[in-house]
Design a protein around this motif. Sequence first.
Motif, PDB file in Angstrom:
ATOM      1  N   LEU A 213      10.525 -27.302 -38.573  1.00 36.43           N
ATOM      2  CA  LEU A 213      10.949 -26.349 -37.539  1.00 36.43           C
ATOM      3  C   LEU A 213      10.712 -24.914 -38.015  1.00 36.43           C
ATOM      4  O   LEU A 213      10.204 -24.071 -37.261  1.00 36.43           O
ATOM      5  CB  LEU A 213      12.427 -26.565 -37.210  1.00 36.43           C
ATOM      6  CG  LEU A 213      12.998 -25.643 -36.146  1.00 36.43           C
ATOM      7  CD1 LEU A 213      12.279 -25.832 -34.830  1.00 36.43           C
ATOM      8  CD2 LEU A 213      14.491 -25.878 -35.967  1.00 36.43           C
TER       9      LEU A 213
ATOM     10  N   VAL B  10      11.774 -25.048 -21.950  1.00 30.06           N
ATOM     11  CA  VAL B  10      12.934 -24.637 -22.734  1.00 30.06           C
ATOM     12  C   VAL B  10      13.701 -25.858 -23.225  1.00 30.06           C
ATOM     13  O   VAL B  10      14.148 -25.900 -24.380  1.00 30.06           O
ATOM     14  CB  VAL B  10      13.842 -23.712 -21.889  1.00 30.06           C
ATOM     15  CG1 VAL B  10      15.182 -23.523 -22.564  1.00 30.06           C
ATOM     16  CG2 VAL B  10      13.170 -22.365 -21.683  1.00 30.06           C
ATOM     17  N   LEU B  13      11.809 -27.436 -26.089  1.00 30.75           N
ATOM     18  CA  LEU B  13      11.953 -26.612 -27.289  1.00 30.75           C
ATOM     19  C   LEU B  13      13.352 -26.758 -27.882  1.00 30.75           C
ATOM     20  O   LEU B  13      13.518 -26.877 -29.101  1.00 30.75           O
ATOM     21  CB  LEU B  13      11.683 -25.139 -26.963  1.00 30.75           C
ATOM     22  CG  LEU B  13      10.227 -24.782 -26.689  1.00 30.75           C
ATOM     23  CD1 LEU B  13      10.097 -23.315 -26.364  1.00 30.75           C
ATOM     24  CD2 LEU B  13       9.363 -25.124 -27.897  1.00 30.75           C
ATOM     25  N   ALA B  14      14.370 -26.780 -27.003  1.00 31.15           N
ATOM     26  CA  ALA B  14      15.743 -26.919 -27.494  1.00 31.15           C
ATOM     27  C   ALA B  14      15.906 -28.257 -28.207  1.00 31.15           C
ATOM     28  O   ALA B  14      16.584 -28.343 -29.239  1.00 31.15           O
ATOM     29  CB  ALA B  14      16.728 -26.792 -26.341  1.00 31.15           C
ATOM     30  N   LEU B  16      13.558 -29.935 -29.802  1.00 29.06           N
ATOM     31  CA  LEU B  16      12.912 -29.810 -31.118  1.00 29.06           C
ATOM     32  C   LEU B  16      13.804 -29.040 -32.086  1.00 29.06           C
ATOM     33  O   LEU B  16      13.975 -29.424 -33.248  1.00 29.06           O
ATOM     34  CB  LEU B  16      11.573 -29.087 -30.967  1.00 29.06           C
ATOM     35  CG  LEU B  16      10.430 -29.871 -30.328  1.00 29.06           C
ATOM     36  CD1 LEU B  16       9.213 -28.988 -30.150  1.00 29.06           C
ATOM     37  CD2 LEU B  16      10.088 -31.078 -31.195  1.00 29.06           C
ATOM     38  N   MET B  17      14.378 -27.939 -31.558  1.00 33.95           N
ATOM     39  CA  MET B  17      15.249 -27.124 -32.404  1.00 33.95           C
ATOM     40  C   MET B  17      16.440 -27.925 -32.884  1.00 33.95           C
ATOM     41  O   MET B  17      16.822 -27.862 -34.055  1.00 33.95           O
ATOM     42  CB  MET B  17      15.754 -25.935 -31.592  1.00 33.95           C
ATOM     43  CG  MET B  17      15.177 -24.608 -32.005  1.00 33.95           C
ATOM     44  SD  MET B  17      15.871 -23.326 -30.982  1.00 33.95           S
ATOM     45  CE  MET B  17      17.154 -22.726 -32.045  1.00 33.95           C
ATOM     46  N   MET B  18      17.018 -28.672 -31.947  1.00 36.92           N
ATOM     47  CA  MET B  18      18.206 -29.464 -32.289  1.00 36.92           C
ATOM     48  C   MET B  18      17.852 -30.448 -33.396  1.00 36.92           C
ATOM     49  O   MET B  18      18.620 -30.612 -34.358  1.00 36.92           O
ATOM     50  CB  MET B  18      18.678 -30.203 -31.033  1.00 36.92           C
ATOM     51  CG  MET B  18      20.113 -30.635 -31.074  1.00 36.92           C
ATOM     52  SD  MET B  18      21.243 -29.246 -30.902  1.00 36.92           S
ATOM     53  CE  MET B  18      21.475 -29.223 -29.136  1.00 36.92           C
TER      54      MET B  18
ATOM     55  N   TYR D  10      26.210 -25.299 -34.698  1.00 41.70           N
ATOM     56  CA  TYR D  10      24.752 -25.344 -34.618  1.00 41.70           C
ATOM     57  C   TYR D  10      24.304 -25.767 -33.225  1.00 41.70           C
ATOM     58  O   TYR D  10      23.331 -25.231 -32.684  1.00 41.70           O
ATOM     59  CB  TYR D  10      24.193 -26.305 -35.671  1.00 41.70           C
ATOM     60  CG  TYR D  10      24.164 -25.734 -37.066  1.00 41.70           C
ATOM     61  CD1 TYR D  10      24.324 -24.368 -37.284  1.00 41.70           C
ATOM     62  CD2 TYR D  10      23.936 -26.538 -38.170  1.00 41.70           C
ATOM     63  CE1 TYR D  10      24.282 -23.831 -38.560  1.00 41.70           C
ATOM     64  CE2 TYR D  10      23.882 -26.020 -39.455  1.00 41.70           C
ATOM     65  CZ  TYR D  10      24.062 -24.663 -39.639  1.00 41.70           C
ATOM     66  OH  TYR D  10      24.016 -24.142 -40.896  1.00 41.70           O
ATOM     67  N   VAL D  14      21.949 -23.558 -30.625  1.00 45.49           N
ATOM     68  CA  VAL D  14      20.703 -23.987 -29.975  1.00 45.49           C
ATOM     69  C   VAL D  14      20.810 -23.792 -28.461  1.00 45.49           C
ATOM     70  O   VAL D  14      19.878 -23.300 -27.813  1.00 45.49           O
ATOM     71  CB  VAL D  14      20.401 -25.459 -30.324  1.00 45.49           C
ATOM     72  CG1 VAL D  14      19.214 -25.954 -29.521  1.00 45.49           C
ATOM     73  CG2 VAL D  14      20.118 -25.595 -31.808  1.00 45.49           C
ATOM     74  N   ALA D  18      18.523 -21.364 -26.163  1.00 47.28           N
ATOM     75  CA  ALA D  18      17.755 -21.885 -25.031  1.00 47.28           C
ATOM     76  C   ALA D  18      18.070 -21.102 -23.758  1.00 47.28           C
ATOM     77  O   ALA D  18      17.160 -20.759 -22.984  1.00 47.28           O
ATOM     78  CB  ALA D  18      18.056 -23.364 -24.850  1.00 47.28           C
ATOM     79  N   LEU D  21      16.339 -17.792 -23.948  1.00 41.64           N
ATOM     80  CA  LEU D  21      14.897 -17.952 -23.758  1.00 41.64           C
ATOM     81  C   LEU D  21      14.573 -18.185 -22.284  1.00 41.64           C
ATOM     82  O   LEU D  21      13.617 -17.617 -21.746  1.00 41.64           O
ATOM     83  CB  LEU D  21      14.401 -19.130 -24.606  1.00 41.64           C
ATOM     84  CG  LEU D  21      12.887 -19.332 -24.634  1.00 41.64           C
ATOM     85  CD1 LEU D  21      12.206 -18.111 -25.228  1.00 41.64           C
ATOM     86  CD2 LEU D  21      12.515 -20.572 -25.430  1.00 41.64           C
ATOM     87  N   TYR D  22      15.410 -18.992 -21.617  1.00 38.85           N
ATOM     88  CA  TYR D  22      15.184 -19.267 -20.190  1.00 38.85           C
ATOM     89  C   TYR D  22      15.267 -17.968 -19.391  1.00 38.85           C
ATOM     90  O   TYR D  22      14.433 -17.708 -18.517  1.00 38.85           O
ATOM     91  CB  TYR D  22      16.217 -20.284 -19.701  1.00 38.85           C
ATOM     92  CG  TYR D  22      16.050 -20.630 -18.246  1.00 38.85           C
ATOM     93  CD1 TYR D  22      15.016 -21.473 -17.832  1.00 38.85           C
ATOM     94  CD2 TYR D  22      16.910 -20.118 -17.284  1.00 38.85           C
ATOM     95  CE1 TYR D  22      14.844 -21.782 -16.502  1.00 38.85           C
ATOM     96  CE2 TYR D  22      16.749 -20.425 -15.947  1.00 38.85           C
ATOM     97  CZ  TYR D  22      15.711 -21.254 -15.559  1.00 38.85           C
ATOM     98  OH  TYR D  22      15.533 -21.548 -14.234  1.00 38.85           O
ATOM     99  N   LEU D  25      12.183 -15.903 -20.009  1.00 39.21           N
ATOM    100  CA  LEU D  25      10.960 -16.452 -19.408  1.00 39.21           C
ATOM    101  C   LEU D  25      10.959 -16.344 -17.887  1.00 39.21           C
ATOM    102  O   LEU D  25       9.928 -16.056 -17.283  1.00 39.21           O
ATOM    103  CB  LEU D  25      10.789 -17.924 -19.803  1.00 39.21           C
ATOM    104  CG  LEU D  25      10.377 -18.222 -21.231  1.00 39.21           C
ATOM    105  CD1 LEU D  25      10.284 -19.723 -21.442  1.00 39.21           C
ATOM    106  CD2 LEU D  25       9.043 -17.575 -21.554  1.00 39.21           C
TER     107      LEU D  25
END
Lengths: 497, 235, 82, 117
Positions: A213, B10, B13-14, B16-18, D10, D14, D18, D21-22, D25
Amino acid sequence: MSSLAHLLPLTVLLPITAGVLAPALFHRRGLACWWWALAAAILTFATTVTLWRQLQSGSTISYPLGGWPPPYGIELVFDGLAALMLVLCALSVLILLAARRYVEATVPSSRQSLFYALILINLGGMNGFVAAADLFNLFVFMEIFSISAYALVALARGPVAALAALKYLLVGAVSSLLVLLAVALLHAQTGSLNMSDVAGLLAQAEAPGASALALGCLVVGFLVKAAIFPLHFWLPDAHASAPSPVSALLSGLVVKMGIVGLVRTRILFAEAEIVPLLMLDNLLVWLGVIAILAGAVLAMVQRELKLMLAYSTVANMGYIALGIGLATPSAVSGALAHTVYHATIKTGLFLTAGSILLCTGLSRVDDLRGLGQRMPLTSGALVLGLLAATGIPPTAGFVGKWQIALGALQAGQAWVIGVILAGALLTLGWAIRVINSLFFRPPARARVITANEAPVSMLVPSVLLAVLAVSAGLGGAILLGLVEPLALAIVGADHDH
Amino acid sequence: MRNALALLIVIVLAGLMMAGVSQLPPPGSPDGAVHRHVAAHYIDGGTEAGGAPNLVTAVLLNYRALDTYGEVVVIFAALVAVLAVGLSGHSRGPRRQPDELPVSPVVDRIIRLLAPFIALFALFMILEGHVLPGGGFQGGVVLGALLILLSLVLGPRRIRRMLPTPALFWTRAIAPLVFALTAIAGLALAGWLFALPEPAWLRELILVGLELAIGIGAALALVGFYLSLEADHHD
Amino acid sequence: MSPNDVFDALILILLITCALAIARMKDLAAAVILFSVYSFALCLLWVHRGAPDVAMTEAAVGAGITAVLFFYTLARTGRREK
Amino acid sequence: MTEGLAHLDYIAVVILFAIGLYVVLTKQNLIKKIIGLNIMETAVFGLIVTSGMVDGGSPPLLGQGLEPPYASPIAHALVLTGIVVALSVTALALVLILRVKAECGSIELDELLEPDE
């Protein structure tokens, strides 16, 4: 350690301090401020040359700030990559030299000292970024040169510039944030920020997902900074609408920082055996191939000279990505050489385009017909730069592409050579259109007929860079010899053929 | 349609991040890599090595001074940027007093009454930042907020005229300049750029000087941001 | 679960709710006020995580100055999002 | 604190990233985009602060009668620098937005990018 190592932090402190002092010392005195900025840039260049000679006689120079040994303090290094710093400083001097007339004509007098302050801070930030051996320090210097770059774009007048700067800022801020996220992940995993320390700890880390990551965030962040297609969408507007000396700075130098970041990332993860590194190489090859073709085609359909040059930057960043992705020693050293050579070519081209814009007020290629008779030296410099950009031997553009092609053969991907050739031909296509327009068509605009040759302070950098661009290829072997150790460090010695 | 696509991206991606984040060492364990390696060295070094009982200040101004230098350069660059690209001077519209924010007499009184106390609090934060939580930047922000409040009462023109322009630029540049001087002092007295020289009282003096410079720089930067957003109304 | 953990969990829920509300809000002034609330909740969390320095900075910058700067911008651009 | 709950931080980070980011975008309003950017930034700061914490630990202040273990001072210093950078970027962005508004008459990106201006 030689006492000359103390000069290394000076490459950062000197331009930044000069920039910080500029508005205080030279409020509303643009010309004096120009001299000040030029002197600071030349001094920084001299510092870099001294360090460079030291590097030639010994090994890598490392400087622990505050005397704290790494990983406890921040470390700066002057290694193979720092050769780029030499080029950065030299080109900055030329950009500043050419900037004077342009700034006098376009920037209000109360803001000229701010302009030079931003240029110097930008230079200091880039020097720091190249020399940073600490992950968070890398982020901080990245923000310094990024913020000054956003503002420099917005210093041009008109609605396009403001919006372009804002788009650049938004995209840049998100990419910086990705880099910061990666730094946070690496710190959480290893407890360290020093790059070589982190690299060693990552090699024994047992969390491949978190490493992957972090790698992904760093790569995407730096791909945006390097404007690799399709993450290039912020570049054309920003680079074309900025004041021309700034365009030269951005297209010649600032985008190259993305490549520096990618190279540092590769070295950081070289020992960590995680799968995505292979995927990364393939990704870079494909993105590079697409960028070469798309950038060249998009450059072809533009009407404005500066937009053509901006899209040509997109194509050339593609060559560099391709070279790094092929991951053979010749391809990577070709990519690094092309980084230096493209910086030289594109700085010269944008400075020349700036002279034309300032002297005629015209930006569309069709309007510039017949300019070759009125501004022969400037037009000639533009033509030489364009020829170098296509990569005709023995120009500077040739060496890198040739090495990348050799690397493609080594990597068993001969089809890539076809793409490299196609990209060169497409570039030749639009270059010929510009040359034809400048020299072989009758003038269509009154302002071309009344135009005079550019002032000396703009001619000297243009002509110098044009001559360098067409002749530097002859010294290609020297440059390749310099970047080779670095290339080996990136791809690992096992690839050595 | 475009929004749905963005949402999908999104979410992927979230995910993957998780997946990546979940592999990090669990936070909170004192045996984690974050605590064993470099941080442990700082804590073991104590006040003696770091120069300040507040270890955050020790990290900011001593171990990682170059980062903090970069930080003050970033604020300064942003201030220069804002002044360089802002509207004021670009297009000179009719200058108006900012009358759309009328301040009631009560608020006016309260601000004037509180101002000295807020200033004192800010100064305390700046000067005690190496011992207690807080520090130059936080104090500077409070000071900057106070100046913005005062400009509501006194009018921005008065705040603008508090310092003549060249002096203003010198004061704005104070943080990077004091840092550069400290760097050189470190080289002269301790052999390394950005080193804090012995003895202890000199160290403390330098730390306080740095915090003051950071505070003044931050306060003036905030006022600069505010003035360039407030200045010259366009309609 | 100790009371502390419950408190933390509540703050996290508050943070996410605020962020979602900001995303949906058409009134930008309200969004900025919510961002202040969000920053303030974040401060509480950070005090709990043993970071008083960061909490103070976030309170002064996130909940304070950033909101002021946003408000001055909104005064000149209009507070409605289209 | 239990391990699972510590990861709750954590997870929240995340989710916040997100959401930010949304917003960046999809929202066309430039000010909204900047608010989204700020949310993303705080999410990253949250990750750093959480990674530097210690269960039952104290703030890294010596000589105040606080007992070890201490939270990591590095994490806190990084976030402090990060907050300053975020504020600087936000201020510059807002000034640029005012210029876009004055010169183009709108701050909605879809209106600004329409081919016919």
